[in-house]
Write a protein that holds these residues in place. Structure first.
Motif, PDB file in Angstrom:
ATOM      1  N   LEU A 149      -9.365  -6.425  -7.147  1.00  0.00           N
ATOM      2  CA  LEU A 149     -10.581  -6.736  -7.894  1.00  0.00           C
ATOM      3  C   LEU A 149     -11.462  -5.511  -8.102  1.00  0.00           C
ATOM      4  CD1 LEU A 149     -11.455 -10.150  -6.207  1.00  0.00           C
ATOM      5  CD2 LEU A 149     -10.625  -9.797  -8.548  1.00  0.00           C
ATOM      6  N   GLY A 150     -10.999  -4.335  -7.636  1.00  0.00           N
ATOM      7  CA  GLY A 150     -11.754  -3.105  -7.841  1.00  0.00           C
ATOM      8  C   GLY A 150     -12.770  -2.799  -6.753  1.00  0.00           C
ATOM      9  N   ARG A 151     -12.774  -3.600  -5.703  1.00  0.00           N
ATOM     10  CA  ARG A 151     -13.733  -3.361  -4.607  1.00  0.00           C
ATOM     11  C   ARG A 151     -13.048  -2.494  -3.550  1.00  0.00           C
ATOM     12  NH1 ARG A 151     -15.517  -9.592  -3.857  1.00  0.00           N
ATOM     13  NH2 ARG A 151     -16.592  -8.778  -1.995  1.00  0.00           N
ATOM     14  N   HIS A 152     -12.708  -1.263  -3.983  1.00  0.00           N
ATOM     15  CA  HIS A 152     -11.885  -0.393  -3.152  1.00  0.00           C
ATOM     16  C   HIS A 152     -12.558  -0.012  -1.838  1.00  0.00           C
ATOM     17  CE1 HIS A 152     -10.196   0.308  -7.246  1.00  0.00           C
ATOM     18  NE2 HIS A 152      -9.058   0.234  -6.583  1.00  0.00           N
ATOM     19  N   ARG A 153     -13.854   0.273  -1.878  1.00  0.00           N
ATOM     20  CA  ARG A 153     -14.521   0.733  -0.655  1.00  0.00           C
ATOM     21  C   ARG A 153     -14.509  -0.353   0.417  1.00  0.00           C
ATOM     22  NH1 ARG A 153     -17.244   5.179  -0.152  1.00  0.00           N
ATOM     23  NH2 ARG A 153     -17.591   5.372  -2.399  1.00  0.00           N
ATOM     24  N   GLU A 154     -14.798  -1.602   0.011  1.00  0.00           N
ATOM     25  CA  GLU A 154     -14.744  -2.706   0.974  1.00  0.00           C
ATOM     26  C   GLU A 154     -13.324  -2.881   1.520  1.00  0.00           C
ATOM     27  OE1 GLU A 154     -17.186  -5.315  -2.057  1.00  0.00           O
ATOM     28  OE2 GLU A 154     -16.769  -6.458  -0.223  1.00  0.00           O
ATOM     29  N   ALA A 155     -12.339  -2.818   0.614  1.00  0.00           N
ATOM     30  CA  ALA A 155     -10.954  -2.990   1.033  1.00  0.00           C
ATOM     31  C   ALA A 155     -10.547  -1.901   2.019  1.00  0.00           C
ATOM     32  CB  ALA A 155     -10.030  -2.976  -0.181  1.00  0.00           C
ATOM     33  N   LEU A 156     -10.924  -0.646   1.736  1.00  0.00           N
ATOM     34  CA  LEU A 156     -10.532   0.458   2.600  1.00  0.00           C
ATOM     35  C   LEU A 156     -11.193   0.344   3.970  1.00  0.00           C
ATOM     36  CD1 LEU A 156      -8.783   2.962   2.548  1.00  0.00           C
ATOM     37  CD2 LEU A 156     -10.752   4.269   1.746  1.00  0.00           C
ATOM     38  N   THR A 157     -12.456  -0.058   4.005  1.00  0.00           N
ATOM     39  CA  THR A 157     -13.150  -0.247   5.292  1.00  0.00           C
ATOM     40  C   THR A 157     -12.437  -1.300   6.135  1.00  0.00           C
ATOM     41  OG1 THR A 157     -15.275   0.369   4.320  1.00  0.00           O
ATOM     42  CG2 THR A 157     -15.330  -0.903   6.358  1.00  0.00           C
ATOM     43  N   GLU A 158     -12.067  -2.416   5.511  1.00  0.00           N
ATOM     44  CA  GLU A 158     -11.395  -3.489   6.241  1.00  0.00           C
ATOM     45  C   GLU A 158     -10.015  -3.053   6.726  1.00  0.00           C
ATOM     46  OE1 GLU A 158     -12.389  -6.142   7.434  1.00  0.00           O
ATOM     47  OE2 GLU A 158     -10.544  -7.224   7.918  1.00  0.00           O
ATOM     48  N   LEU A 159      -9.267  -2.351   5.867  1.00  0.00           N
ATOM     49  CA  LEU A 159      -7.927  -1.918   6.256  1.00  0.00           C
ATOM     50  C   LEU A 159      -7.963  -0.852   7.344  1.00  0.00           C
ATOM     51  CD1 LEU A 159      -6.275  -1.867   2.721  1.00  0.00           C
ATOM     52  CD2 LEU A 159      -5.666  -3.385   4.608  1.00  0.00           C
ATOM     53  N   ASP A 160      -8.970   0.029   7.324  1.00  0.00           N
ATOM     54  CA  ASP A 160      -9.120   1.018   8.404  1.00  0.00           C
ATOM     55  C   ASP A 160      -9.295   0.330   9.748  1.00  0.00           C
ATOM     56  OD1 ASP A 160     -11.013   3.510   6.490  1.00  0.00           O
ATOM     57  OD2 ASP A 160      -8.859   3.238   6.800  1.00  0.00           O
ATOM     58  N   ALA A 161     -10.200  -0.637   9.794  1.00  0.00           N
ATOM     59  CA  ALA A 161     -10.456  -1.355  11.045  1.00  0.00           C
ATOM     60  C   ALA A 161      -9.240  -2.166  11.473  1.00  0.00           C
ATOM     61  CB  ALA A 161     -11.672  -2.274  10.866  1.00  0.00           C
ATOM     62  N   LEU A 162      -8.604  -2.816  10.506  1.00  0.00           N
ATOM     63  CA  LEU A 162      -7.430  -3.636  10.809  1.00  0.00           C
ATOM     64  C   LEU A 162      -6.290  -2.783  11.340  1.00  0.00           C
ATOM     65  CD1 LEU A 162      -6.004  -6.383  10.610  1.00  0.00           C
ATOM     66  CD2 LEU A 162      -5.490  -5.865   8.229  1.00  0.00           C
ATOM     67  N   HIS A 163      -6.071  -1.618  10.732  1.00  0.00           N
ATOM     68  CA  HIS A 163      -4.986  -0.739  11.159  1.00  0.00           C
ATOM     69  C   HIS A 163      -5.198  -0.275  12.598  1.00  0.00           C
ATOM     70  CE1 HIS A 163      -2.545   3.168  10.678  1.00  0.00           C
ATOM     71  NE2 HIS A 163      -1.701   2.157  10.745  1.00  0.00           N
ATOM     72  N   ALA A 164      -6.422   0.093  12.940  1.00  0.00           N
ATOM     73  CA  ALA A 164      -6.701   0.545  14.306  1.00  0.00           C
ATOM     74  C   ALA A 164      -6.441  -0.576  15.315  1.00  0.00           C
ATOM     75  CB  ALA A 164      -8.154   1.019  14.399  1.00  0.00           C
TER      76      ALA A 164
END
Length: 671
Positions: free
Chosen positions: A547-562
């Motif tokens: 949906l183009g909300r890249h910053r939100e997606a990246l923040t969530e994936l960073d936390a999820l990956h850790a």
């Protein structure tokens, strides 16, 4: 992004830029001399057609399955006419460069000057000169499988392309797999080239194998088993000849030296007529041709046919309520398979279809190989082999004792194994079988019956039928909510699959809403670090990225990956899904340099843990290709496309996306 499963989740689709092959550049030099050196043993079973063609004029098309002997028959026609003193020209037509170069060379032979060829009217001038030639002549266009190439400056069907209806005493002979009358127009005469009957096939075997391989009755039995395909007969005969030429003490006990022994070895799987993969390549090319002509269900249908006994299959078994192929498309596919010789359609009386025996063998052998490979890979399910999370969703461990373990595990394994290994149509059919069996034997709202219906929906979703599966999942979600409540684990499984289907159907707005609601309920049921909670977080992040909300997606994936690395380690397959999705968001957020090492690392681990043609491995390869320069990306995407055609089928949405990306990348490379 990763296309594999995360628990019961088909990870929200890849943000891939994907696809298609380039025609080779025009050849600098061509030959139009007939390849008479390829003539060998006598041509069997074609005497009547050979005689007709040798006295014919106009344009004639020989069409049929690869390996059925089209080129061999054309060579015999060329030999007969050449011996009579007629000019003979042979043009290789498998790509644009050789076709155009060969026809221009013929044009020069019949008097077209270089300055005329440079005028851009080569096709018109060629056919004008051919029409003016006295006496018989022969022009062969061999392997003209891509009919679009024959359009040249005009249209094949309209009679203005490179191939036209010859209105002279000369003969134009075209060999092709594609005998679609609509594509050829009304000018050419079409000749379907069928497999050889058993007596003629036995003669082919005898020509190759010699006199010691056994009596004619045994040769006929073997010829019938090989479906009368000249290429297969040639291969089997040469095999027997190679065994016979050795002294007996130099033969292995398992090496068949007679027709009867070879037939028995075929039945036991001890020998193959396709040891070098020639037939497989022929069929793959034929299926690609059908796909290009819009028959996207052709391979699905062949796989389904291969599961029946070696006998004609009544068409009534393909009724719309049984097979997820629209009736019109089904009939069109069956006719196309018949034209290519992959199957034989008989519409008189009780309509039936019979798949070519060697095609049936090819698909049966594939399934047997995959089953054996799977058995080796899995071992004890409780050992949690790296492949197991992709086969049995984690969530099912928490459904509770109300679902009998053996029932649901068998159902999920049957469906998921087929799905993950790329046999998506079988997954849908297995899901239907499990569903019908459970629904018929259990109360309507029994958890196992509902789960079996979910398995059917998952099989259809794996086949790329997102639009078709959404109504099924909507109804199933309502029933589960009524029967067990909105926060029941099975209800959430269904809603999770519905979010997947919405995403794959291109509706990420609704998919994000569904995933957000499922996430809230799973947090209450399982907490923050349960695998199903983490899977839903991953899918929601993918929705946000699309949906183009890249910053939100990246923040969530960073936390999820850790979190996932801490819980499972860096090489867990679930962790790789998150890492790959994170890299794709980095790429689409404008940082491909940061994405590239991440995608390279994901691919390296997948290649170590999974087969090279596993869907997850192919996803990693295609995602990595999107951050490479075009010159490096084109060969990589070409290899991925070939594998996805084989594993998923040419009509699967992921394969279609790959083809489109390769086309775009190839255009960029060409400038």
């Amino acid at each position: 992004m990763s296309g594999g499963r995360h628990g019961t989740v088909v990870q929200a689709g890849h943000i891939e830029h994907l696809v298609v092959h380039q025609a080779p550049p025009p050849a600098d030099e061509v030959t139009v001399a007939p390849p008479f050196g390829r003539r060998g043993t006598p041509l069997r079973g074609r005497a009547e057609l050979l005689a007709r063609l040798c006295s014919a004029s106009g344009t004639h098309v020989l069409y049929g399955l690869g390996g059925v002997g089209k080129t061999s028959l054309a060579l015999e026609v060329a030999d007969v006419l050449a011996r009579r003193g007629a000019p003979v020209w042979w043009v290789a037509a498998q790509d644009a460069g050789r076709l155009a170069g060969g026809l221009r060379a013929v044009a020069r032979r019949v008097g077209v000057r270089e300055d005329e060829l440079a005028s851009g009217q080569s096709a018109d001038l060629l056919w004008e000169r051919l029409a003016a030639l006295p006496g018989p002549w022969l022009l062969v266009l061999d392997n003209a499988d891509e009919l679009a190439l024959l359009d040249g400056p005009g249209s094949l069907a309209a009679g203005t392309g490179w191939v036209r209806a010859a209105r002279t005493g000369g003969l134009v002979l075209v060999t092709t797999r594609d005998g679609d009358p609509a594509a050829w127009g009304t000018g050419p005469v079409l000749h379907p080239l069928a497999a050889l009957p058993a007596p003629d096939g036995a003669r082919v075997l005898g020509d190759r194998a010699g006199e010691t391989a056994g009596p004619a009755t045994d040769a006929e039995a073997l010829a019938e088993r090989l479906g009368g395909l000249p290429l297969a007969l040639d291969s089997a005969g040469r095999y027997l000849a190679s065994v016979a030429e050795r002294p007996a003490f130099l033969r292995a006990p398992t090496e068949p030296a007679t027709y009867a022994a070879y037939l028995a070895a075929l039945g036991a799987g001890d020998v193959t007529v396709d040891g070098d993969g020639t037939l497989a390549r022929i069929w793959s090319m034929a299926l690609g041709l059908l796909h290009d002509r819009g028959h996207t269900h052709a391979e699905d249908l062949l796989r389904l046919l291969a599961g029946f006994a070696d006998a004609p299959v009544p068409l009534r078994v393909f009724a719309p309520e049984r097979v997820a192929i629209p009736p019109g498309e089904l009939w069109s596919c069956l006719r196309a398979l018949d034209r290519l010789g992959l199957a034989a359609l008989r519409s008189e009386g009780e309509p039936v279809v019979t798949v070519h025996p060697l095609v049936r063998d090819a698909y049966r052998g594939e399934r047997e190989r995959l089953s054996a490979e799977l058995a080796r890979e899995l071992g004890d399910p409780e050992d949690r082999h790296p492949l197991w999370p992709l086969l049995v969703p984690h969530l099912l461990d928490d459904l509770g004792p109300e679902v009998p373990e053996r029932t649901w595990r068998a159902a999920v394994t049957a469906i998921s194994v087929l799905d993950v290994l790329g046999l998506v149509r079988e997954a849908a059919e297995a899901g239907r079988t499990v569903r019908d069996g459970a629904v018929g034997a259990l109360p309507e709202h029994h958890p196992t019956a509902l789960f079996a219906r979910l398995g059917h929906a998952r099989g259809l979703l794996a086949a790329g039928l997102a639009e078709e599966v959404l109504p099924l999942l909507d109804g199933l979600a309502e029933e589960c909510t009524r029967a067990f409540g909105p926060d029941d684990k099975l209800t959430l499984v269904v809603r999770n699959e519905r979010a997947n289907a919405l995403h794959l159907a291109g509706d990420d707005e609704r998919a994000a809403v569904e995933n957000a609601e499922v996430l809230a309920l799973r947090l209450g049921l399982f907490g923050h670090e349960h695998p199903m909670t983490l899977a839903t977080r991953n899918n929601l992040a993918v929705n946000l990225a699309v949906l183009g909300r890249h910053r939100e997606a990246l923040t969530e994936l960073d936390a999820l990956h850790a979190t996932e690395i801490r819980l499972h380690g860096p090489e867990d397959l679930r962790v790789l899904v998150t890492r790959e999705n994170r890299a794709c968001v980095l790429r689409d957020f404008g940082d491909p340099e940061a994405a590239r090492p991440e995608l390279e690392a994901v691919l390296a681990v997948r290649l170590r843990l999974l087969p090279a043609d596993h869907p997850e491995t192919l996803t990693a390869r295609s995602n990595l290709a999107t951050v490479l320069d075009p010159a490096s990306a084109v060969p990589e995407l070409t290899a991925v496309l070939e594998a996805r055609n084989r594993v998923l089928g040419p009509g699967h949405p992921v394969t279609v996306a790959t083809r489109a990306t390769l086309e775009r990348t190839a255009r960029t490379l060409r400038g």
